[in-house]
Enzyme design. Structure first.
Site, mmCIF file in Angstrom:
data_model
loop_
_atom_site.group_PDB
_atom_site.id
_atom_site.type_symbol
_atom_site.label_atom_id
_atom_site.label_comp_id
_atom_site.label_asym_id
_atom_site.label_seq_id
_atom_site.Cartn_x
_atom_site.Cartn_y
_atom_site.Cartn_z
ATOM 1 N N LYS A 22 0.842 -1.207 0.000
ATOM 2 C CA LYS A 22 0.000 0.000 0.000
ATOM 3 C C LYS A 22 0.878 1.258 0.000
ATOM 4 O O LYS A 22 2.078 1.186 0.305
ATOM 5 C CB LYS A 22 -0.918 -0.021 1.225
ATOM 6 C CG LYS A 22 -0.183 0.002 2.560
ATOM 7 C CD LYS A 22 -1.106 -0.399 3.708
ATOM 8 C CE LYS A 22 -0.364 -0.345 5.038
ATOM 9 N NZ LYS A 22 -1.136 -0.977 6.129
ATOM 10 N N ARG A 67 -11.107 -0.358 14.007
ATOM 11 C CA ARG A 67 -10.870 0.494 12.849
ATOM 12 C C ARG A 67 -11.747 -0.028 11.723
ATOM 13 O O ARG A 67 -12.732 0.572 11.374
ATOM 14 C CB ARG A 67 -9.374 0.417 12.511
ATOM 15 C CG ARG A 67 -8.811 1.604 11.839
ATOM 16 C CD ARG A 67 -7.302 1.515 11.693
ATOM 17 N NE ARG A 67 -6.841 0.295 11.037
ATOM 18 C CZ ARG A 67 -5.621 0.117 10.563
ATOM 19 N NH1 ARG A 67 -4.729 1.083 10.682
ATOM 20 N NH2 ARG A 67 -5.268 -1.014 9.998
ATOM 21 N N TYR A 71 15.248 29.927 9.744
ATOM 22 C CA TYR A 71 13.999 30.576 10.149
ATOM 23 C C TYR A 71 13.829 30.576 11.659
ATOM 24 O O TYR A 71 14.161 29.596 12.329
ATOM 25 C CB TYR A 71 12.796 29.858 9.534
ATOM 26 C CG TYR A 71 12.583 30.147 8.072
ATOM 27 C CD1 TYR A 71 12.282 31.439 7.640
ATOM 28 C CD2 TYR A 71 12.656 29.133 7.129
ATOM 29 C CE1 TYR A 71 12.065 31.704 6.299
ATOM 30 C CE2 TYR A 71 12.444 29.378 5.783
ATOM 31 C CZ TYR A 71 12.148 30.674 5.368
ATOM 32 O OH TYR A 71 11.935 30.925 4.048
ATOM 33 N N MET A 102 11.912 24.585 3.503
ATOM 34 C CA MET A 102 11.204 23.837 2.456
ATOM 35 C C MET A 102 12.178 23.098 1.540
ATOM 36 O O MET A 102 11.979 21.932 1.213
ATOM 37 C CB MET A 102 10.340 24.803 1.624
ATOM 38 C CG MET A 102 9.472 24.096 0.613
ATOM 39 S SD MET A 102 8.554 25.231 -0.438
ATOM 40 C CE MET A 102 7.420 25.969 0.727
HETATM 41 C C1 LIG Z 1 -0.402 -2.008 6.733
HETATM 42 C C2 LIG Z 1 -1.006 -3.316 7.074
HETATM 43 C C3 LIG Z 1 -0.204 -4.449 7.227
HETATM 44 C C4 LIG Z 1 1.309 -4.393 7.236
HETATM 45 O O1 LIG Z 1 1.741 -3.866 8.466
HETATM 46 P P1 LIG Z 1 3.295 -3.704 8.799
HETATM 47 O O2 LIG Z 1 3.288 -3.250 10.219
HETATM 48 O O3 LIG Z 1 3.810 -2.645 7.881
HETATM 49 O O4 LIG Z 1 3.935 -4.992 8.585
HETATM 50 C C5 LIG Z 1 -0.839 -5.674 7.389
HETATM 51 N N1 LIG Z 1 -2.185 -5.759 7.465
HETATM 52 C C6 LIG Z 1 -2.982 -4.662 7.366
HETATM 53 C C7 LIG Z 1 -4.451 -4.824 7.466
HETATM 54 C C8 LIG Z 1 -2.416 -3.406 7.181
HETATM 55 O O5 LIG Z 1 -3.209 -2.337 7.108
#
Ligand SMILES: *Cc1c(COP(=O)(O)O)cnc(C)c1O
Length: 366
Positions: free
Chosen positions: A38, A136, A254, A307
């Site tokens: 992802k 979640r 800054y 930046m």
């Molecule tokens: C992001 C995610 C993972 C991977 O988690 P890591 O901690 O990066 O290994 C696995 N399962 C779900 C549902 C996730 O959202």
């Protein structure tokens, strides 16, 4: 070391990525090992990372968004691809068309999918997400067990849940989640089960079930507090564009947030928060910031991150050790993503997924 381009250079080692996947796959065997890609493979570039993982042996991939799934399908025509975010209204038909599998996380999503399967006259593969403590996404355990008894209208291709605290060794919630998940899995005999993120892969066998879903550990991030990461995958080098001198009492950057305490030499690096180098990594009179490696030595940042610019104190290096055009190492040579994260009050995940679009990206191996 000099460069023919003024852009900072991000080197992504696809062989290290593949090696990390194989090491996790060996660790969880006989469970299968998938890969979570992802957010553009945690910022590293899914079009490069996913084929390297496929070549290493990964066959099941997880993305967050439908759009990410479609992009991944174009890269990996044969992979099994799950979309973790599940179904938004009106999107169901897109999944079978691209052979993507949604991770269904509510009764409404399950009903949408059942309707799609009925319309197709066949089971379209999808995962069921069961919530065991994250609150979640996911069906409650009661909803899942009731669904197992009544029938969902289709047979799920995968049953999954997600661990909230496996990065903290012996956190009591992990055992609770494992037990809840095992009970739900027993209600779905014959359906493969998946619970382990990276931290779960590195935890006990009882967390592995049938399919592991590592993300961060593949990319060289720390998965379990106190355990070293697998091989580093990213290296970030940034050009020095100016060398300056300052006298005690001069301020840098800054807000005049840091004042020099001695006669100093300062190297100005060509990158900043627009590149995802978090502003929180900067330095002030009250709090030291991150470090950069110049001429083989770790040197402290001085003043706030701008930046496009970041200042580093190179006073402790020999005169002439650093020249305009030299590259400073921000990630690599012992500075891991979690080391940088610690200086910015965050986690390696955020460092990786913040890696900016201006870097010149070089992919090694794969
Ligand atoms: C992001 C995610 C993972 C991977 O988690 P890591 O901690 O990066 O290994 C696995 N399962 C779900 C549902 C996730 O959202």
């Amino acid at each position: 070391m000099s460069t023919t381009c003024d852009a900072a250079r991000l080197t992504i080692d696809l062989d290290a990525l593949a090696k990390n996947w194989r090491s996790l796959a060996m660790r969880v065997a006989p469970a299968a090992c998938g890969a979570v890609v992802k957010a553009d493979a945690y910022g590293l570039g899914i079009a490069h990372a996913a084929p390297a993982l496929w070549k290493a042996g990964a066959r099941t991939f997880f993305v967050a968004l439908l759009a990410e799934g479609l992009a991944l399908r174009a890269v990996l025509p044969e992979a099994t691809i799950y979309v973790l975010g599940g179904l938004l209204p009106g999107t169901a038909a897109t999944y079978p068309a691209a052979r993507l599998r949604p991770v269904l996380g509510s009764p409404a999503e399950v009903a949408d999918w059942a309707a799609l399967c009925a319309a197709h006259g066949t089971d379209c593969p999808a995962a069921l997400h069961v919530d065991t403590g994250m609150n979640r996404l996911g069906l409650s355990t009661e909803e899942a067990v009731a669904l197992a008894a009544a029938g969902a209208g289709f047979t799920p291709a995968l049953l999954m849940s997600h661990l909230a605290c496996a990065d903290t060794p012996d956190h009591p919630l992990t055992a609770i989640q494992r037990a809840l998940f095992a009970a739900v899995a027993a209600a779905f005999p014959g359906v493969p089960a998946s619970l382990a993120n990276s931290a779960g892969c590195l935890g006990g066998r009882d967390l592995h079930f049938d399919l592991a879903r590592p993300g961060i550990a593949l990319y060289g991030g720390v998965a379990v507090a106190g355990q070293p990461p697998l091989q580093p995958v990213v290296r970030l080098e940034v050009p020095v564009i100016q060398l300056r001198r300052g006298v005690p009492g001069d301020s840098v950057g800054y807000g005049a947030a840091e004042r020099l305490k001695r006669a100093s030499r300062i190297a100005i690096l060509s990158f900043g928060y627009a590149d995802g180098f978090l502003r929180a990594a900067g330095s002030s009179d009250d709090r030291p910031g991150a470090q950069a490696i110049l001429a083989g030595r770790r040197c402290p940042l001085v003043g706030r991150v701008s930046m496009d610019l970041t200042a580093v104190d190179v006073t402790d290096l020999p005169e002439d050790a650093v020249a305009r055009g030299d590259m400073a190492v921000i990630l690599g040579d012992g500075i891991g993503v979690d080391d940088l994260a610690a200086h910015a009050g965050t986690i390696g995940y955020e460092i990786l997924t913040s890696l900016g679009p201006r870097y010149r990206r070089l992919y090694l191996g794969g």
